[in-house]
Design a protein around this motif. Structure first.
Motif, PDB file in Angstrom:
ATOM      1  N   LEU A  23      53.089  46.463  47.072  1.00  0.00           N
ATOM      2  CA  LEU A  23      53.188  46.553  45.328  1.00  0.00           C
ATOM      3  C   LEU A  23      53.202  44.930  44.905  1.00  0.00           C
ATOM      4  O   LEU A  23      52.343  44.225  43.744  1.00  0.00           O
ATOM      5  N   LYS A  24      54.458  44.493  45.347  1.00  0.00           N
ATOM      6  CA  LYS A  24      54.546  42.922  44.330  1.00  0.00           C
ATOM      7  C   LYS A  24      54.235  41.973  44.915  1.00  0.00           C
ATOM      8  O   LYS A  24      53.432  41.106  43.862  1.00  0.00           O
ATOM      9  N   ALA A  25      53.377  42.315  46.860  1.00  0.00           N
ATOM     10  CA  ALA A  25      52.743  41.005  46.858  1.00  0.00           C
ATOM     11  C   ALA A  25      51.141  41.143  46.024  1.00  0.00           C
ATOM     12  O   ALA A  25      50.637  40.310  45.240  1.00  0.00           O
ATOM     13  N   MET A  26      51.105  42.457  45.782  1.00  0.00           N
ATOM     14  CA  MET A  26      49.159  43.047  44.603  1.00  0.00           C
ATOM     15  C   MET A  26      49.919  42.492  43.058  1.00  0.00           C
ATOM     16  O   MET A  26      49.346  41.402  42.758  1.00  0.00           O
ATOM     17  N   GLN A  27      50.976  42.103  42.469  1.00  0.00           N
ATOM     18  CA  GLN A  27      51.397  41.603  41.531  1.00  0.00           C
ATOM     19  C   GLN A  27      51.042  40.616  40.633  1.00  0.00           C
ATOM     20  O   GLN A  27      50.759  40.232  40.434  1.00  0.00           O
ATOM     21  N   ASN A  28      51.657  39.563  42.403  1.00  0.00           N
ATOM     22  CA  ASN A  28      51.752  38.226  42.254  1.00  0.00           C
ATOM     23  C   ASN A  28      50.611  37.670  42.713  1.00  0.00           C
ATOM     24  O   ASN A  28      49.660  36.268  42.031  1.00  0.00           O
ATOM     25  N   ASN A  29      49.921  38.236  43.056  1.00  0.00           N
ATOM     26  CA  ASN A  29      48.299  37.606  43.389  1.00  0.00           C
ATOM     27  C   ASN A  29      47.919  37.967  42.090  1.00  0.00           C
ATOM     28  O   ASN A  29      46.921  37.206  41.829  1.00  0.00           O
TER      29      ASN A  29
END
Length: 298
Positions: free
Chosen positions: A222-228
């Motif tokens: 989920l954090k990777a999705m937000q960072n992208n």
């Protein structure tokens, strides 16, 4: 043929069921059409909303995006789950056996531990480990996932043990098994096999709860999705959300299929033998002085 509790529906009831099914299907089609129109009017199906997955802007490649989501993000999610799940299973097993002891004062601490951690939110325990113990984000996520799920798994196993016929324990005692041998060789294998779907379902919950690590700063999926999304722009949120949701679905459905396969394999094995494999193994162990020797019944 009628069941024990209910009669088979007659012609009028079947007609009402068919009408209800058709009406429900039409309502679902209408809702999907409205949702599609709503999304289309806002341009959610435009190529410029999805090109982040195959031709991202800002001199990035599709490989960069997919690697950040599937390799880095999902990898961190699986790493936390792979560490927390065995710990939760082992501690849950210990707590389940502890809580089923016949000595009341010895059983009480296990009851307190289970009720305490079952009643606290996973996120609260992650924050406690992060702020109270000063652990890093990974350790805090593993701690929260472990202590919450060990309490749930302990209750699942306890329910499995309670569902077994009393004759199982009596039969084990009749062939000379001690209480510990009865639990280890006869009751627990059957309880685990009976509750396997619930155990796997709880492991799926554990995997999904790892997304709470996003709040304590753990760089999971989920954090990777937000960072992208923050890097490429909010207009790509839907595409990245679909990618993240699809990844979760693939992993969780794989776990579910694995549980179905294990349950079917266990049922086929029990069916072929024609006898209870747990009692057979226990009897063989007792006769051969196997695991635990020939201890006396308690």
């Amino acid at each position: 043929m009628s069941s024990v509790l209910y009669d088979q529906p007659g012609p009028r009831a079947r007609r009402r069921e068919r009408i209800g099914s058709v009406a429900g299907a039409l309502a679902l089609i209408v809702l999907l059409a409205l949702a599609y129109r709503y999304a289309e009017q806002r341009g959610l199906f435009g190529a410029d909303r999805w090109d982040v997955l195959y031709d991202p802007p800002k001199n990035q490649t599709a490989e960069d995006v997919w690697r950040s989501m599937v390799v880095v993000g999902l990898g961190a999610t699986l790493r936390a789950a792979v560490v927390a799940a065995p710990l939760a299973l082992v501690l849950g097993l210990v707590l389940a056996m502890w809580r089923t002891t016949r000595i009341g004062w010895l059983r009480a601490p296990a009851t307190v531990v289970i009720e305490l951690f079952r009643g606290l939110p996973v996120l609260l325990m992650m924050l406690f480990a992060l702020l109270g113990f000063g652990w890093d984000a990974f350790a805090a996520v593993v701690f929260g996932l472990t202590v919450y799920n060990m309490a749930i798994i302990a209750e699942i196993l306890r329910a499995g043990l309670a569902s077994l016929p009393r004759g199982q324990s009596e039969a084990a005692a009749a062939i000379g098994l001690s209480r510990w041998q009865t639990m280890r060789l006869v009751l627990l294998p059957q309880a685990v096999r009976t509750m396997l779907p619930s155990l796997v379902a709880q492991l799926v919950v554990l995997l999904k709860d790892s997304s709470l690590g996003f709040i304590v700063g753990y760089p999971e999926l989920l954090k990777a999705m937000q960072n992208n999304a923050q890097y490429f722009g909010n207009r790509y949120y839907v595409a990245l959300f679909v990618l993240g949701a699809g990844t979760y679905l693939v992993v969780n459905l794989s776990l579910t299929r694995l549980a179905v396969w294990l349950q079917g394999r266990s049922a086929r094995t029990a069916g072929r033998s024609g006898t209870d494999p747990a009692l057979t193994a226990a009897a063989a162990a007792t006769a051969g002085g196997g695991p635990g020797g020939t201890g006396s019944a308690v």
